[in-house]
Design an enzyme around this catalytic site. Structure first.
Site, PDB file in Angstrom:
ATOM      1  N   GLU A  56      36.736  43.389  45.273  1.00  0.00           N
ATOM      2  CA  GLU A  56      37.733  42.307  45.410  1.00  0.00           C
ATOM      3  C   GLU A  56      39.136  42.902  45.190  1.00  0.00           C
ATOM      4  OE1 GLU A  56      37.764  39.886  41.830  1.00  0.00           O
ATOM      5  OE2 GLU A  56      38.501  38.122  42.898  1.00  0.00           O
ATOM      6  N   ASN A 124      42.543  34.540  48.137  1.00  0.00           N
ATOM      7  CA  ASN A 124      41.810  35.727  47.693  1.00  0.00           C
ATOM      8  C   ASN A 124      40.694  35.907  48.730  1.00  0.00           C
ATOM      9  OD1 ASN A 124      40.257  37.637  46.383  1.00  0.00           O
ATOM     10  ND2 ASN A 124      40.446  36.685  44.372  1.00  0.00           N
ATOM     11  N   LYS A 141      37.956  33.062  48.964  1.00  0.00           N
ATOM     12  CA  LYS A 141      37.273  32.727  47.695  1.00  0.00           C
ATOM     13  C   LYS A 141      37.404  31.246  47.353  1.00  0.00           C
ATOM     14  CE  LYS A 141      37.171  34.491  42.887  1.00  0.00           C
ATOM     15  NZ  LYS A 141      37.763  35.555  42.046  1.00  0.00           N
ATOM     16  N   GLU A 160      44.416  33.285  38.711  1.00  0.00           N
ATOM     17  CA  GLU A 160      43.990  33.076  40.115  1.00  0.00           C
ATOM     18  C   GLU A 160      44.337  31.677  40.595  1.00  0.00           C
ATOM     19  OE1 GLU A 160      40.451  34.798  41.796  1.00  0.00           O
ATOM     20  OE2 GLU A 160      40.002  35.737  39.869  1.00  0.00           O
ATOM     21  N   CYS A 186      33.575  37.729  43.619  1.00  0.00           N
ATOM     22  CA  CYS A 186      33.575  37.737  42.150  1.00  0.00           C
ATOM     23  C   CYS A 186      32.980  36.490  41.501  1.00  0.00           C
ATOM     24  CB  CYS A 186      34.984  38.004  41.631  1.00  0.00           C
ATOM     25  SG  CYS A 186      34.925  38.511  39.891  1.00  0.00           S
ATOM     26  N   ASN A 211      36.274  41.848  40.081  1.00  0.00           N
ATOM     27  CA  ASN A 211      37.090  42.426  39.005  1.00  0.00           C
ATOM     28  C   ASN A 211      36.737  41.601  37.777  1.00  0.00           C
ATOM     29  OD1 ASN A 211      39.813  44.111  40.070  1.00  0.00           O
ATOM     30  ND2 ASN A 211      38.984  42.705  41.591  1.00  0.00           N
TER      31      ASN A 211
HETATM   32  N1  CDV Z   1      37.967  37.944  39.387  1.00  0.00           N
HETATM   33  C1  CDV Z   1      37.120  37.057  38.870  1.00  0.00           C
HETATM   34  O1  CDV Z   1      36.723  36.100  39.533  1.00  0.00           O
HETATM   35  N2  CDV Z   1      36.731  37.238  37.596  1.00  0.00           N
HETATM   36  C2  CDV Z   1      35.877  36.332  36.871  1.00  0.00           C
HETATM   37  C3  CDV Z   1      36.224  36.335  35.410  1.00  0.00           C
HETATM   38  C4  CDV Z   1      37.467  35.586  35.133  1.00  0.00           C
HETATM   39  C5  CDV Z   1      35.156  35.758  34.550  1.00  0.00           C
HETATM   40  C6  CDV Z   1      34.404  36.713  37.027  1.00  0.00           C
HETATM   41  O2  CDV Z   1      33.595  35.821  37.245  1.00  0.00           O
HETATM   42  O3  CDV Z   1      34.062  37.877  36.873  1.00  0.00           O
END
Ligand code: CDV
Length: 329
Positions: A56, A124, A141, A160, A186, A211
């Site tokens: 990501e 995103n 996203k 975000e 993510c 991430n």
């Molecule tokens: N980049 C993300 O979406 N990170 C989230 C964190 C904030 C928990 C994740 O689900 O990994």
């Protein structure tokens, strides 16, 4: 529409890589980050990979950890208003030269004059790029984590909800090379609904970049527990949807803030078949049998035969919890 019974042709395979990226510091240029991605693309191709999954927001540091009121600066430093852009073109060129497809995540800016409603929009985003270098799929996203307000008391931010809009493309599945491939980003991996919507469209492989901070922003949580949850989700989602799951991290210390690695490739059986061991640039590869999920899809998770959507109404009607005990009529 593809009849699921027609895809049981023997020996459909795809050699897939997850190319984990170590930290990208705030000061690191896009050009430098792209050079690292190109190096990993070459490594993956040399090991036989036909398809490489990158993380990501792969071209910059994970910028939502910082509050910045100067949107013009945020746009210029972290967002891409075209794809490929001059900085990212080498990745597309190398992929085409090698004949390798890829997934990559980035911060997408849709300029007002290209936006249907005349508004600048920011997402995103992840794209699916074919081995000829052509973009064939896009996902924006949907499950944006974190907050939109400044939390000066917190060790770091997760903004975000400030920097991005909720994705507007749903959860598409693409015919990609020999497979049906879906994309998530993510935090989406924590939501079974996202995987099921892909499964209902016949996805055989779900690709995802992430991430994930090693520390929980909201309450103290042992880092090992966070990694255990990450692996648990990947394995459960793979098995319950009979899909290959390929998840690629951006990891390590970015300007002092750590993110865990543990990039994984998981089989439709729920077994981890490859996993990174570092928090640096690292490539893992697996030769995936695309028919491996067929037995599950035919039996235990034959969705047509066993799902009961007439009892799942709350899933789409209700967002949050409302306590409704059955004995309170
Ligand atoms: N980049 C993300 O979406 N990170 C989230 C964190 C904030 C928990 C994740 O689900 O990994």
């Amino acid at each position: 529409m593809t009849d699921p019974s027609t895809r049981q042709s023997a020996d459909r395979r795809m050699v897939v890589a997850a190319a984990q990226l170590g930290p990208v510091q705030l000061e690191e240029s896009r050009e430098s980050a792209v050079t690292r991605l190109v190096t990993m693309l070459r490594t993956a191709a040399a090991r036989g990979a036909e398809f490489v999954v990158f993380p990501e927001l792969a071209f910059t540091t994970f910028f939502p950890r910082w509050w910045n009121e100067d949107q013009d600066e945020v746009d210029a430093r972290f967002f891409e208003s075209s794809m490929p852009s001059p900085d990212t073109q080498p990745l597309f060129d190398t992929a085409r030269d090698l004949g390798v497809g890829f997934y990559v995540g980035y911060a997408e800016l849709v300029p007002a004059d290209q936006s249907p409603d005349g508004r600048t929009r920011r997402f995103n985003t992840a794209i699916l790029v074919a081995p000829n270098g052509e973009i064939i799929g896009k996902y924006r996203k949907i499950h944006l984590p974190g907050h939109a307000d400044h939390k000066p008391e917190a060790a770091f931010q997760h903004l975000e909800k400030r920097y991005f809009e909720v994705g507007d493309l749903g959860f598409p599945v693409y015919r990609f090379m020999d497979a049906l491939v879906g994309m998530l980003i993510c935090n989406d991996r924590r939501w079974p609904e996202a995987y099921r919507v892909l499964g209902l469209q016949g996805a055989e492989m779900v690709t995802l970049g992430y991430n994930t901070p090693t520390e929980n922003l909201h309450y103290p949580e042992p880092p090992a527990q966070r990694v255990a949850q990450h692996l648990l989700m990947a394995q459960a989602m793979a098995y319950q949807n009979a899909v290959w799951v390929v998840q690629s991290a951006k990891a390590g210390f970015e300007n002092g803030f750590r993110m865990f690695g543990n990039s994984v490739i998981v089989a439709p059986t729920g077994e981890v078949v490859a996993k990174t061991t570092s928090e640096d640039d690292e490539v893992i590869v697996h030769d995936c049998d695309l028919s491996l999920g067929d037995d599950l899809r035919r039996t235990m998770f034959n969705l047509e035969a066993h799902r009961r959507p007439e009892h799942y109404g709350l899933i789409v009607e209700r967002t949050g919890v409302r306590i409704t005990p059955a004995n309170e009529i």
